[in-house]
Design a protein around this motif. Structure first.
Motif, PDB file in Angstrom:
ATOM      1  N   THR A 239      26.298  36.376  42.381  1.00 16.73           N
ATOM      2  CA  THR A 239      26.661  37.782  42.180  1.00 16.73           C
ATOM      3  C   THR A 239      25.504  38.690  42.558  1.00 16.73           C
ATOM      4  N   TYR A 240      24.310  38.341  42.099  1.00 17.35           N
ATOM      5  CA  TYR A 240      23.114  39.130  42.426  1.00 17.35           C
ATOM      6  C   TYR A 240      22.855  39.129  43.934  1.00 17.35           C
ATOM      7  N   LEU A 241      22.990  37.951  44.557  1.00 18.69           N
ATOM      8  CA  LEU A 241      22.688  37.811  45.982  1.00 18.69           C
ATOM      9  C   LEU A 241      23.621  38.671  46.829  1.00 18.69           C
ATOM     10  N   HIS A 242      24.945  38.615  46.523  1.00 18.37           N
ATOM     11  CA  HIS A 242      25.913  39.397  47.314  1.00 18.37           C
ATOM     12  C   HIS A 242      25.733  40.902  47.049  1.00 18.37           C
ATOM     13  N   HIS A 243      25.361  41.279  45.827  1.00 15.13           N
ATOM     14  CA  HIS A 243      25.101  42.693  45.538  1.00 15.13           C
ATOM     15  C   HIS A 243      23.897  43.186  46.350  1.00 15.13           C
ATOM     16  N   LYS A 244      22.884  42.366  46.423  1.00 11.53           N
ATOM     17  CA  LYS A 244      21.676  42.721  47.169  1.00 11.53           C
ATOM     18  C   LYS A 244      21.989  42.870  48.659  1.00 11.53           C
ATOM     19  N   ARG A 245      22.880  42.030  49.163  1.00 13.13           N
ATOM     20  CA  ARG A 245      23.220  42.081  50.594  1.00 13.13           C
ATOM     21  C   ARG A 245      24.301  43.117  50.901  1.00 13.13           C
ATOM     22  N   GLY A 246      24.885  43.695  49.855  1.00 13.33           N
ATOM     23  CA  GLY A 246      25.958  44.658  50.079  1.00 13.33           C
ATOM     24  C   GLY A 246      27.285  44.012  50.440  1.00 13.33           C
ATOM     25  N   GLU A 247      27.467  42.725  50.108  1.00 17.76           N
ATOM     26  CA  GLU A 247      28.704  41.993  50.418  1.00 17.76           C
ATOM     27  C   GLU A 247      29.655  42.132  49.233  1.00 17.76           C
ATOM     28  N   THR A 248      30.394  43.213  49.221  1.00 21.01           N
ATOM     29  CA  THR A 248      31.226  43.554  48.060  1.00 21.01           C
ATOM     30  C   THR A 248      32.334  42.539  47.830  1.00 21.01           C
ATOM     31  N   ASP A 249      33.015  42.135  48.910  1.00 19.92           N
ATOM     32  CA  ASP A 249      34.166  41.216  48.767  1.00 19.92           C
ATOM     33  C   ASP A 249      33.718  39.880  48.185  1.00 19.92           C
ATOM     34  N   LYS A 250      32.613  39.350  48.687  1.00 19.72           N
ATOM     35  CA  LYS A 250      32.138  38.054  48.192  1.00 19.72           C
ATOM     36  C   LYS A 250      31.632  38.183  46.752  1.00 19.72           C
ATOM     37  N   ARG A 251      31.031  39.338  46.439  1.00 19.56           N
ATOM     38  CA  ARG A 251      30.559  39.560  45.065  1.00 19.56           C
ATOM     39  C   ARG A 251      31.727  39.557  44.091  1.00 19.56           C
ATOM     40  N   GLN A 252      32.854  40.153  44.498  1.00 16.11           N
ATOM     41  CA  GLN A 252      34.031  40.171  43.631  1.00 16.11           C
ATOM     42  C   GLN A 252      34.572  38.756  43.394  1.00 16.11           C
ATOM     43  N   ILE A 253      34.503  37.899  44.441  1.00 16.14           N
ATOM     44  CA  ILE A 253      34.966  36.505  44.287  1.00 16.14           C
ATOM     45  C   ILE A 253      34.084  35.780  43.276  1.00 16.14           C
ATOM     46  N   ALA A 254      32.774  36.012  43.360  1.00 19.00           N
ATOM     47  CA  ALA A 254      31.858  35.362  42.413  1.00 19.00           C
ATOM     48  C   ALA A 254      32.081  35.877  40.991  1.00 19.00           C
ATOM     49  N   ILE A 255      32.308  37.189  40.851  1.00 21.03           N
ATOM     50  CA  ILE A 255      32.562  37.764  39.518  1.00 21.03           C
ATOM     51  C   ILE A 255      33.849  37.199  38.937  1.00 21.03           C
ATOM     52  N   LYS A 256      34.859  37.033  39.802  1.00 19.01           N
ATOM     53  CA  LYS A 256      36.139  36.466  39.340  1.00 19.01           C
ATOM     54  C   LYS A 256      35.940  35.042  38.844  1.00 19.01           C
ATOM     55  N   ALA A 257      35.080  34.258  39.547  1.00 23.71           N
ATOM     56  CA  ALA A 257      34.816  32.876  39.126  1.00 23.71           C
ATOM     57  C   ALA A 257      34.098  32.844  37.784  1.00 23.71           C
ATOM     58  N   ILE A 258      33.130  33.784  37.565  1.00 24.55           N
ATOM     59  CA  ILE A 258      32.409  33.826  36.285  1.00 24.55           C
ATOM     60  C   ILE A 258      33.339  34.221  35.148  1.00 24.55           C
ATOM     61  N   GLY A 259      34.310  35.077  35.448  1.00 24.84           N
ATOM     62  CA  GLY A 259      35.152  35.631  34.400  1.00 24.84           C
ATOM     63  C   GLY A 259      36.186  34.694  33.838  1.00 24.84           C
ATOM     64  N   GLN A 260      36.281  33.481  34.344  1.00 22.03           N
ATOM     65  CA  GLN A 260      37.267  32.549  33.811  1.00 22.03           C
ATOM     66  C   GLN A 260      36.866  32.122  32.404  1.00 22.03           C
ATOM     67  N   THR A 261      37.840  32.173  31.494  1.00 17.44           N
ATOM     68  CA  THR A 261      37.549  31.946  30.059  1.00 17.44           C
ATOM     69  C   THR A 261      37.026  30.547  29.788  1.00 17.44           C
ATOM     70  N   GLU A 262      37.436  29.558  30.576  1.00 14.65           N
ATOM     71  CA  GLU A 262      37.013  28.185  30.295  1.00 14.65           C
ATOM     72  C   GLU A 262      35.532  27.964  30.580  1.00 14.65           C
ATOM     73  N   LEU A 263      34.873  28.938  31.288  1.00 16.96           N
ATOM     74  CA  LEU A 263      33.441  28.822  31.562  1.00 16.96           C
ATOM     75  C   LEU A 263      32.604  29.594  30.542  1.00 16.96           C
ATOM     76  N   ASN A 264      33.241  30.176  29.555  1.00 13.86           N
ATOM     77  CA  ASN A 264      32.516  30.941  28.528  1.00 13.86           C
ATOM     78  C   ASN A 264      31.554  30.016  27.788  1.00 13.86           C
ATOM     79  N   ALA A 265      30.302  30.424  27.700  1.00 12.69           N
ATOM     80  CA  ALA A 265      29.270  29.585  27.070  1.00 12.69           C
ATOM     81  C   ALA A 265      29.543  29.323  25.606  1.00 12.69           C
ATOM     82  N   SER A 266      30.406  30.144  24.967  1.00 12.90           N
ATOM     83  CA  SER A 266      30.727  29.952  23.549  1.00 12.90           C
ATOM     84  C   SER A 266      31.774  28.873  23.335  1.00 12.90           C
ATOM     85  N   ASN A 267      32.372  28.354  24.407  1.00 10.73           N
ATOM     86  CA  ASN A 267      33.394  27.312  24.277  1.00 10.73           C
ATOM     87  C   ASN A 267      32.777  26.020  23.766  1.00 10.73           C
ATOM     88  N   PRO A 268      33.586  25.183  23.095  1.00  2.00           N
ATOM     89  CA  PRO A 268      33.089  23.860  22.689  1.00  2.00           C
ATOM     90  C   PRO A 268      32.659  23.053  23.910  1.00  2.00           C
TER      91      PRO A 268
END
Length: 993
Positions: free
Chosen positions: A940-969
């Motif tokens: 996310t940081y890398l694509h933001h730095k490069r100005g690659e908005t579309d790829k940054r959104q794909i990375a943000i979407k991948a992070i936002g999946q609930t099963e990857l939440n660090a609070s999960n068992p």
């Protein structure tokens, strides 16, 4: 006045009306045309090449004052040249058959375009949009001529063309040919694109109910005059040469039928249209007569088209469908009713309506199907071949070689069918004397060529034979047969009795030698040799074929036999038996060896033991290729014979090295480890190096797994193999294609038997695994090794060698490659062997192949990654090598994902890979396979730095999946990681498999 006279007079008047300012060149050209065409009643052949000359002159580009090439000008000179070309074509009555034979496609295209132009067809107008019935007759005819030529050219281009042998290379000629070829291809491309429109134009022409007219020399002259002088005559219904409606329909139907037939190769339904057009053409020719047609049609070709359409199209009416033999045969071949096919051929032997080439083509097709594995067709091939042969006999042709080959081994059934075909192919009451004579000669020669008197009697006692041959001819034939040597059943007589068989001096020596080379029947070989020795005693017949090879250890014993006939027979029987064994024809090999054993038993105990040894080897091969291939254990008597051979102590017996190899291999192959380790006699171990190696290998396998106990025997085996590999500096490939290490040492252990050229257990891979791990370890101990190869049980071998310089590591590396390739032919799903193969490719910088085998190893042990890959398969070392492979292949996103597979995620390598912008993989489409949030946050940081908005959104979407939440068992996080691993590895497998 005739039409030709009128044309001549009109042309002459046209010449007189030529304006006075006509140049000398134009006048000479026009004069040449009139001289060569109009002043000769019927020029033969017509000088069509004048069209080429006129059009080439008219299409020459001009050069302006600035030396720039310009298109040919539309001046009076060029118009006259084009008119002269049209006049030549008009003189030929626009016969496309003549024009196509003499003119190239570009020239004819130019000519017909000029015809369209002079016939007042507006340039750029689509012919399909024009109503032919509303056009002047000559204009409509010009459009028809052009579209007929377009269709005919497309059809003609689909036929194969015989290449003309080029003469001496001339640059200008070659350039001209190349230009014309390119121009032709471009024109054909356009014609094919417009084919559908041309077909519609011709279909529309069939609806015309009026006669059309084609330009003559007179009408062309009138068109060339000033518009005021024409008086509308060229547009009237009587100008030009009249072409009747029936003639137009006949030609158009034929051309449409040809294009439909050509299109039928990709669309079978179009064959119906072709059939309709061809039969319509046939009706019109029958109605009007071919002589009345202004444009000729090749009636033989038309008949062929009609016949082909009948066969290719199906009809609801069975009677019409089966109207011809061709359609019947096509139906039988399509439906698989081969007995009906034989019946058709048999019936045609009376009518002889099928051409010889067609009969042979059907037989070839049947042979091809039989060779593809349809054994039921062998009998059909024989029957059709017999029908063809009898047909050839009746027509006085030479008998085909296929019949001779199929009749090499006659049987009662074959003779019965042959006599049935002969009887059904000739009507004795109406047949000519010539046919009877041919059939009689065929049956007589058949009898003379047979050895079995039973079959000869079947033919000579048949009713047809009795009727065709006179009494004196039959008696003479029977006397000839009685004088021939009787067939002796050698199986029931003593060996010595076969010397009493009388030799026949009536057969040429060369023919007998040829039969001797081809025969694999031991009793026939005996008889041929007796006949040859009866003719001459000076020849050594064991030398007539350089393919007859006997090992040197046997050759000296066999060639020491004093009797020349016995010497030839023993040598040839053994050579043929060894050859049959080599090509896996074990049945004939056994027959030949058995006959040789029976022969030598009477006079040579030494050769008797040699044959017993060879038959033991043959039995081992037979079992391994047959029952052994399915895992069935060998019979106990075979195992006892193998042990007996190894323990044999008969002095002065010549022994082949391969037999000892195969016997030890056989015992290892079937896990006879108890015998090799405990029961084998000690003197045998000390004197036979193969037994020694087999014992050490068996002992090592027997004690696995058991690191403490097995290390002792493993060390002994290691020392022996190191000693073997340390005494040579060369390697070579054996006759069987496998690598052998050749040693130069007097020690009995200084032999490496054919690079372990043995049959390993088909159902138990332990022996293979042990050998592989030994050589892999030996490969890894070299000092300059960069990439180790992993193997199972590798820890049982010592870790060092005292004298590294003496080991031939090149030969060791080749042996490892050969062994793992062979092992994978035994079991392609052994993941440890697949990892070894992958490591070999990795060590030799073949990274794509290495990834293929790393992924295959994981796939076979995880149900194509639907289960978790065992950690002992995908170790950290394997994952790191996969990472390096992807990195060197510039697949940097794959590198980052694989870094997650390590026990401790390698963030440094992952971040460095993600910084690469020149990646050859799917990049952001792989983000869904990343489960490590740190890597996703970096993305996310890398694509933001490069100005690659579309790829940054794909990375943000991948992070936002609930099963990857660090609070999960932890279980949820592991499940999410496992699901992504599975999908990623499956995607990788699809990419590299």
């Amino acid at each position: 006045m005739s039409a030709e006279a009128a044309d001549r007079e009109a042309a002459t008047s046209s010449r007189l009306c030529t304006p006075p300012q006509t140049s000398w060149f134009e006048f000479v050209l026009e004069e040449a045309l009139l001289e060569q065409h109009l002043q000769k009643p019927s020029p033969d052949p017509p000088p069509v090449q004048l069209i080429v000359q006129f059009l080439e002159q008219a299409s020459k580009p001009s050069v302006n004052e600035q030396n720039q090439v310009q298109p040919p000008p539309d001046n009076k000179r060029n118009r006259i040249l084009k008119l002269l070309a049209l006049k030549v074509a008009a003189h030929l009555k626009w016969d496309l058959d003549v024009l196509e034979k003499s003119l190239s496609v570009p020239v004819l295209n130019m000519l017909l375009n000029e015809l369209l132009c002079i016939s007042k067809v507006p340039p750029g107008t689509k012919h399909v949009d024009v109503d032919l019935s509303s056009l002047p007759p000559t204009t409509a005819m010009a459009i028809l001529l052009y579209n007929r030529w377009a269709i005919r050219t497309i059809v003609q281009s689909s036929f194969p063309v015989k290449q003309v042998k080029p003469g001496p290379p001339q640059l200008n000629v070659m350039n001209h040919i190349q230009q014309e070829k390119e121009l032709t291809e471009n024109i054909l491309k356009v014609l094919k694109e417009q084919a559908a429109d041309s077909i519609l134009v011709l279909e529309g022409a069939l609806k015309l109910n009026k006669d059309l007219y084609v330009h003559t020399i007179r009408t062309l002259d009138l068109l060339a005059m000033e518009p005021g002088m024409v008086n509308g005559e060229t547009e009237s219904s009587t100008a030009g040469l009249k072409i009747s409606t029936e003639e137009i329909q006949c030609q158009v139907c034929y051309d449409l039928g040809a294009i439909y037939f050509q299109q039928g190769s990709t669309n079978a339904a179009v064959h119906e249209k072709a059939k309709e057009k061809f039969f319509k053409t046939k009706e019109l020719i029958a109605k009007n007569g071919s002589s009345s047609l202004h444009f000729t049609i090749d009636e033989a070709r038309l008949a062929g088209y009609c016949q082909a359409c009948e066969v290719l199209t199906s009809s609801s009416d069975d009677a019409s469908q089966q109207a011809t033999p061709y359609s019947k045969i096509h139906s039988c071949m399509k439906s698989g009713k081969y007995q009906d096919l034989v019946k058709i051929f048999l019936e045609d032997n009376l009518t002889l309506s099928l051409p010889e080439q067609f009969r042979q083509s059907v037989l070839r097709e049947l042979f091809q199907k039989a060779q593809q594995g349809n054994e039921a067709l062998d009998e059909v091939c024989f029957k059709v071949c017999v029908c063809n042969t009898v047909c050839d006999v009746l027509q006085g042709r030479i008998i085909d070689i296929q019949f001779c080959q199929l009749f090499l081994k006659p049987s009662k059934e074959k003779i019965d069918f042959l006599l049935e075909v002969c009887s059904g192919s000739i009507n004795l009451e109406s047949a000519s004397e010539e046919l009877k004579r041919r059939m009689a000669a065929f049956l007589k020669n058949l009898c003379l060529g047979m050895e079995d008197l039973q079959f000869v009697f079947m033919i000579s006692s048949h009713e047809l034979f009795i009727k065709l041959l006179k009494d004196d001819e039959r008696k003479l034939l029977i006397d000839q047969m009685r004088k021939r040597s009787p067939r002796i059943n050698l199986c029931t007589k003593p060996v010595t009795s076969f010397y009493d068989i009388p030799a026949s001096a009536s057969v040429n020596i060369g023919q007998l030698e040829h039969q001797l080379i081809l025969s694999v029947d031991p009793w026939r070989i005996r008889q041929i040799l007796i006949e040859l020795h009866g003719m001459t005693s000076e020849r050594q017949f064991w030398t007539i074929s350089n393919k007859w090879e006997v090992p040197n250890v046997y050759g000296s014993v066999i060639l020491g036999i004093k009797d020349s006939l016995t010497r030839d027979l023993v040598y040839i029987l053994m050579a043929k038996g060894l050859h049959c064994c080599a090509i896996k024809d074990f049945v004939h090999a056994k027959q030949l060896f058995a006959a040789c054993l029976e022969l030598v038993t009477e006079f040579s105990p030494k050769l008797r033991q040699v044959m017993l040894n060879e038959m033991l080897l043959l039995d081992i091969y037979t079992h391994e290729a047959g029952a052994g291939a399915s895992g069935e254990r060998p019979p106990s008597d075979l195992i006892s014979r193998v042990r007996g051979y190894l323990e044999m102590r008969v002095p002065d017996i010549p022994l082949r090295q391969v037999i000892a190899e195969e016997c030890v291999a056989f015992l290892l192959n079937w896990c006879e480890n108890e015998y090799l380790t405990m029961q084998v006699p000690l003197p045998l171990v000390q004197t036979n190096p193969y037994v020694k190696l087999g014992q050490l290998l068996a002992a090592t396998c027997k004690e696995l797994p058991g690191p403490k106990e097995s290390r002792r025997t493993a060390k002994d085996l290691w020392e022996v193999v190191v000693q073997i590999c340390s005494v040579s500096n060369q390697h070579k490939r054996g006759n069987d294609g496998r690598v052998s290490l050749i040693k130069h040492r007097e020690s009995t252990l200084g032999i490496m038997y054919s690079s372990w050229n043995i049959y390993f257990p088909l159902q138990e891979p332990l022996v293979l695994t042990t050998i592989l791990s030994l050589f892999v370890k030996l490969h890894n101990v070299r000092e300059d090794i960069v990439n180790d190869i992993a193997a199972e049980h590798i820890s049982i071998w010592p870790s060092s060698i005292p004298n590294l310089q003496s080991v031939d590591f090149e030969a060791v590396a080749i042996t490892v490659k050969e062994l793992v390739s062979y092992a994978l032919t035994i079991n392609a799903n052994n993941h440890f062997w697949l990892i070894i193969q992958a490591d070999i490719y990795f060590a030799t910088n073949q990274y794509s192949a290495a990834l293929h085998y790393y992924l295959q190893a994981g796939a076979v042990c995880s149900d194509f990654f639907n289960k978790m890959v065992p950690p002992d398969v995908y170790t950290d070392q394997v994952i790191k090598r996969m990472i390096k492979c992807c990195s060197l292949l510039n697949c940097h996103t794959q590198v980052a994902i694989l870094c997650q597979f390590l026990r401790e995620v390698d963030y440094k390598t992952a971040f460095k890979a993600l910084q690469e912008q020149n990646s050859h993989d799917a990049m952001d489409s792989y983000y869904e396979y990343i489960w490590d949030v740190t890597i996703l946050e970096y993305l996310t940081y890398l694509h933001h730095k490069r100005g690659e908005t579309d790829k940054r959104q794909i990375a943000i979407k991948a992070i936002g999946q609930t099963e990857l939440n660090a609070s999960n068992p932890e279980e949820v996080l592991q499940l999410a990681a496992q699901r992504r691993k599975k999908k990623f590895l499956q995607a990788m497998a699809k990419l590299y498999f």
